[in-house]
Write an enzyme that holds these catalytic residues in place. Structure first.
Site, PDB file in Angstrom:
ATOM      1  N   GLU A 152      35.439-134.235 -73.079  1.00  0.00           N
ATOM      2  CA  GLU A 152      36.159-133.023 -73.048  1.00  0.00           C
ATOM      3  C   GLU A 152      36.329-132.999 -71.278  1.00  0.00           C
ATOM      4  OE1 GLU A 152      34.224-129.280 -73.778  1.00  0.00           O
ATOM      5  OE2 GLU A 152      36.099-128.099 -73.622  1.00  0.00           O
ATOM      6  N   GLU A 158      31.466-127.089 -63.078  1.00  0.00           N
ATOM      7  CA  GLU A 158      30.460-127.362 -64.168  1.00  0.00           C
ATOM      8  C   GLU A 158      29.976-128.754 -64.260  1.00  0.00           C
ATOM      9  OE1 GLU A 158      30.513-125.564 -68.073  1.00  0.00           O
ATOM     10  OE2 GLU A 158      32.565-124.710 -67.708  1.00  0.00           O
ATOM     11  N   HIS A 211      40.482-126.921 -77.605  1.00  0.00           N
ATOM     12  CA  HIS A 211      39.815-125.443 -77.496  1.00  0.00           C
ATOM     13  C   HIS A 211      40.860-124.557 -76.727  1.00  0.00           C
ATOM     14  CE1 HIS A 211      35.198-126.879 -77.196  1.00  0.00           C
ATOM     15  NE2 HIS A 211      35.698-126.818 -78.644  1.00  0.00           N
ATOM     16  N   ARG A 217      38.833-116.830 -69.892  1.00  0.00           N
ATOM     17  CA  ARG A 217      37.618-117.403 -70.760  1.00  0.00           C
ATOM     18  C   ARG A 217      37.238-116.448 -71.803  1.00  0.00           C
ATOM     19  NH1 ARG A 217      33.218-122.245 -70.492  1.00  0.00           N
ATOM     20  NH2 ARG A 217      34.631-123.444 -71.869  1.00  0.00           N
ATOM     21  N   GLU A 246      37.051-121.178 -78.337  1.00  0.00           N
ATOM     22  CA  GLU A 246      35.898-121.058 -77.834  1.00  0.00           C
ATOM     23  C   GLU A 246      35.998-120.195 -76.533  1.00  0.00           C
ATOM     24  OE1 GLU A 246      33.131-124.529 -76.153  1.00  0.00           O
ATOM     25  OE2 GLU A 246      34.931-124.258 -74.706  1.00  0.00           O
TER      26      GLU A 246
HETATM   27  C1  LER Z   1      32.322-126.712 -74.129  1.00  0.00           C
HETATM   28  O1  LER Z   1      33.346-126.967 -74.977  1.00  0.00           O
HETATM   29  C2  LER Z   1      33.048-126.209 -72.433  1.00  0.00           C
HETATM   30  O2  LER Z   1      34.106-126.081 -72.672  1.00  0.00           O
HETATM   31  C3  LER Z   1      32.202-126.159 -71.365  1.00  0.00           C
HETATM   32  O3  LER Z   1      32.544-125.296 -70.662  1.00  0.00           O
HETATM   33  C4  LER Z   1      30.588-126.285 -71.822  1.00  0.00           C
HETATM   34  O4  LER Z   1      29.934-125.927 -70.781  1.00  0.00           O
HETATM   35 MN    MN Z   2      35.584-126.078 -74.473  1.00  0.00          MN
END
Ligand code: LER
Ligand code: MN
Length: 268
Positions: A152, A158, A211, A217, A246
């Protein structure tokens, strides 16, 4: 469109796992809302009873399209790019230990933050080389079982290792494994991609999982993303997999999950 939503099988800090806690009650809720599947976030397959999990999932006629592995990073700091070789090999073994779980459900194994971040004292090239080696080893372990891995691209806040779909496609070339592709996440794409639709098109048949969350979010429909256009681009690639929610459990998990399904179904 086949819809799933993320459920954590163990308590976790990750805030965007929509459902956490009581497995049976959450699976019942997810099925009753009309979801076709459930994406399982599993920290350590060694700590779960696979037969029991399988029974619960089947009790509600749910499909498991993908297994999330990021809690190994979030809760235990395991990663493919840690300067300590013991931590890197523990991360590789952990991902390999997901293969029997993925094989049971015919699910994709997600490589999210278990790739790690570039730690102080490590240079980016070195981290990428460790990442490529780890991905080759895990892809090789998964292939005989017919299992695919999806890395991903994750936003810059992050990690600095693979933020965009283009970087993900470059990584695919370098790993050179037919069962290795990408998971695209609209939340990260909204931060990193100049055009979400164009990046979906470029990734094409290498999209192994997808996702959805809105720009904030929260559930799709709560922010400024155009899901009609995004899902149109996704299905135009021939994608036949799941669209997996998600997002934050806001205002609460059940309300978010309900609003997401209403919004997404109205956009296809
Ligand atoms: C996990 O699928 C994701 O999107 C990330 O933000 C995990 O930190
Ligand atoms: Mn994700």
């Amino acid at each position: 469109m086949k819809l799933s939503i993320v459920l954590s099988t163990q308590p976790a800090k990750f805030q965007a796992a929509t459902f956490k806690g009581d497995l049976d009650a959450n699976l019942a809720r997810i099925a009753s809302l009309g979801y076709d599947g459930v994406e399982l976030a599993i920290r350590d397959p060694g700590l779960i009873d696979l037969d029991e999990l399988d029974r619960f999932v089947h009790k509600y006629n749910l499909i498991v399209p993908a297994i999330g592995t990021g809690q190994a990073w979030g809760e235990e700091s395991l990663s493919f790019t840690d300067p300590k070789p013991t931590i890197r090999s523990a991360a590789i073994e952990r991902i390999k230990s997901h293969v029997p779980v993925a094989a049971r459900f015919r699910a994709v194994i997600i490589i999210g933050l278990v790739r790690g971040i570039v730690k102080p004292g490590v240079d980016h090239t070195q981290a990428m080389n460790w990442l490529i080696e780890a991905l080759r080893e895990c892809s090789d372990a998964a292939r005989p079982h017919g299992i695919r891995l999806a890395l991903e691209p994750i936003n810059r806040y992050e990690t600095t290792l693979v933020n965009t779909a283009a970087q993900g496609l470059d990584l695919i070339e370098r790993v050179g494994a037919d069962n290795f592709g990408l998971l695209l996440d609209t939340f990260h794409m909204n931060i990193e991609e100049p055009s979400i639709e164009e990046s979906i098109k470029q990734t094409g048949e290498r999209i192994f999982h997808f996702h959805v969350a809105d720009s904030n979010r929260w559930y799709p429909g709560s922010g400024h993303l155009d899901f009609k256009s995004i899902l149109g681009a996704l299905f135009a690639t021939g994608y036949a997999g799941f669209v997996s929610g998600e997002f934050m459990p806001m205002p609460d998990a059940a309300t978010g999950a309900q609003k997401a399904i209403e919004h997404l179904r109205a956009k296809t």
